[in-house]
Motif scaffolding. Structure first.
Motif, PDB file in Angstrom:
ATOM      1  N   THR A   2      13.475  -6.481 -41.153  1.00 34.59           N
ATOM      2  CA  THR A   2      12.063  -6.662 -40.824  1.00 34.59           C
ATOM      3  C   THR A   2      11.798  -8.067 -40.305  1.00 34.59           C
ATOM      4  O   THR A   2      11.007  -8.244 -39.385  1.00 34.59           O
ATOM      5  N   GLN A   3      12.482  -9.059 -40.859  1.00 35.07           N
ATOM      6  CA  GLN A   3      12.271 -10.430 -40.414  1.00 35.07           C
ATOM      7  C   GLN A   3      12.719 -10.622 -38.968  1.00 35.07           C
ATOM      8  O   GLN A   3      12.099 -11.374 -38.217  1.00 35.07           O
ATOM      9  N   PHE A   4      13.772  -9.931 -38.552  1.00 36.27           N
ATOM     10  CA  PHE A   4      14.249 -10.057 -37.181  1.00 36.27           C
ATOM     11  C   PHE A   4      13.262  -9.431 -36.197  1.00 36.27           C
ATOM     12  O   PHE A   4      13.020  -9.972 -35.117  1.00 36.27           O
ATOM     13  N   VAL A   5      12.673  -8.307 -36.581  1.00 33.63           N
ATOM     14  CA  VAL A   5      11.672  -7.664 -35.726  1.00 33.63           C
ATOM     15  C   VAL A   5      10.446  -8.558 -35.598  1.00 33.63           C
ATOM     16  O   VAL A   5       9.918  -8.775 -34.497  1.00 33.63           O
ATOM     17  N   LEU A   6       9.974  -9.092 -36.717  1.00 29.85           N
ATOM     18  CA  LEU A   6       8.816  -9.980 -36.674  1.00 29.85           C
ATOM     19  C   LEU A   6       9.108 -11.266 -35.902  1.00 29.85           C
ATOM     20  O   LEU A   6       8.245 -11.766 -35.176  1.00 29.85           O
ATOM     21  N   ALA A   7      10.312 -11.789 -36.023  1.00 33.79           N
ATOM     22  CA  ALA A   7      10.676 -12.981 -35.255  1.00 33.79           C
ATOM     23  C   ALA A   7      10.660 -12.676 -33.767  1.00 33.79           C
ATOM     24  O   ALA A   7      10.198 -13.488 -32.958  1.00 33.79           O
ATOM     25  N   MET A  47       5.393 -15.725 -43.198  1.00 37.32           N
ATOM     26  CA  MET A  47       6.037 -16.674 -44.091  1.00 37.32           C
ATOM     27  C   MET A  47       5.439 -16.630 -45.497  1.00 37.32           C
ATOM     28  O   MET A  47       6.088 -17.028 -46.458  1.00 37.32           O
ATOM     29  N   GLY A  48       4.209 -16.139 -45.610  1.00 31.77           N
ATOM     30  CA  GLY A  48       3.573 -16.025 -46.920  1.00 31.77           C
ATOM     31  C   GLY A  48       4.153 -14.906 -47.762  1.00 31.77           C
ATOM     32  O   GLY A  48       3.954 -14.861 -48.973  1.00 31.77           O
ATOM     33  N   GLY A  49       4.863 -14.015 -47.144  1.00 30.84           N
ATOM     34  CA  GLY A  49       5.487 -12.917 -47.876  1.00 30.84           C
ATOM     35  C   GLY A  49       4.916 -11.578 -47.467  1.00 30.84           C
ATOM     36  O   GLY A  49       3.701 -11.415 -47.362  1.00 30.84           O
ATOM     37  N   LEU A  50       5.801 -10.651 -47.194  1.00 33.22           N
ATOM     38  CA  LEU A  50       5.375  -9.332 -46.744  1.00 33.22           C
ATOM     39  C   LEU A  50       5.380  -8.309 -47.863  1.00 33.22           C
ATOM     40  O   LEU A  50       4.677  -7.317 -47.804  1.00 33.22           O
TER      41      LEU A  50
END
Length: 117
Positions: A2-7, A47-50
């Motif tokens: 998920t972090q890669f998609v959001l990045a 960055m606040g947390g998903l």
């Protein structure tokens, strides 16, 4: 994953915003600044947390304190969205006034007038 998609999405938003800021049309510049501001808000929320639970957990300490989402980030982003909306509306009204005064919103043509009213 998920972090890669959001990045990737954040990179795309910043790219589109930068592309629009570099245009000659004032309206596109305003929208570019707005997109960059909103992508910064998405970055802060990311960055606040998903994942996590709501901070209202009832009586006693939470079972897993590390899984509680920080509401401060969400409150700050909500405030930034409201301020950004007001700033964008103000910039668009100023753009309309520039068009009324000069008959154009092209930055090169406005630069040729030398600021004459």
């Amino acid at each position: 994953m998920t972090q890669f998609v959001l990045a990737g999405v954040l990179g795309l938003l910043f790219t589109v915003g930068t592309f629009l800021v570099l245009r000659r049309d004032i309206v596109r510049v305003v929208w570019g600044v707005t997109i960059i501001a909103q992508s910064a808000n998405v970055y802060l929320v990311t960055m606040g947390g998903l994942s996590g639970t709501v901070p209202i957990v009832g009586h006693g300490p939470p079972a897993n304190p590390g899984s509680v989402t920080d509401p401060l980030v969400q409150a700050l982003v909500l405030t930034a969205i409201v301020i950004g909306f007001g700033t964008t509306a103000f910039a668009l009204v100023l753009t309309y006034r520039v068009y009324e005064e000069h008959g154009t919103i092209d930055l090169d043509e406005l630069g040729e007038t030398g600021g004459e009213v």
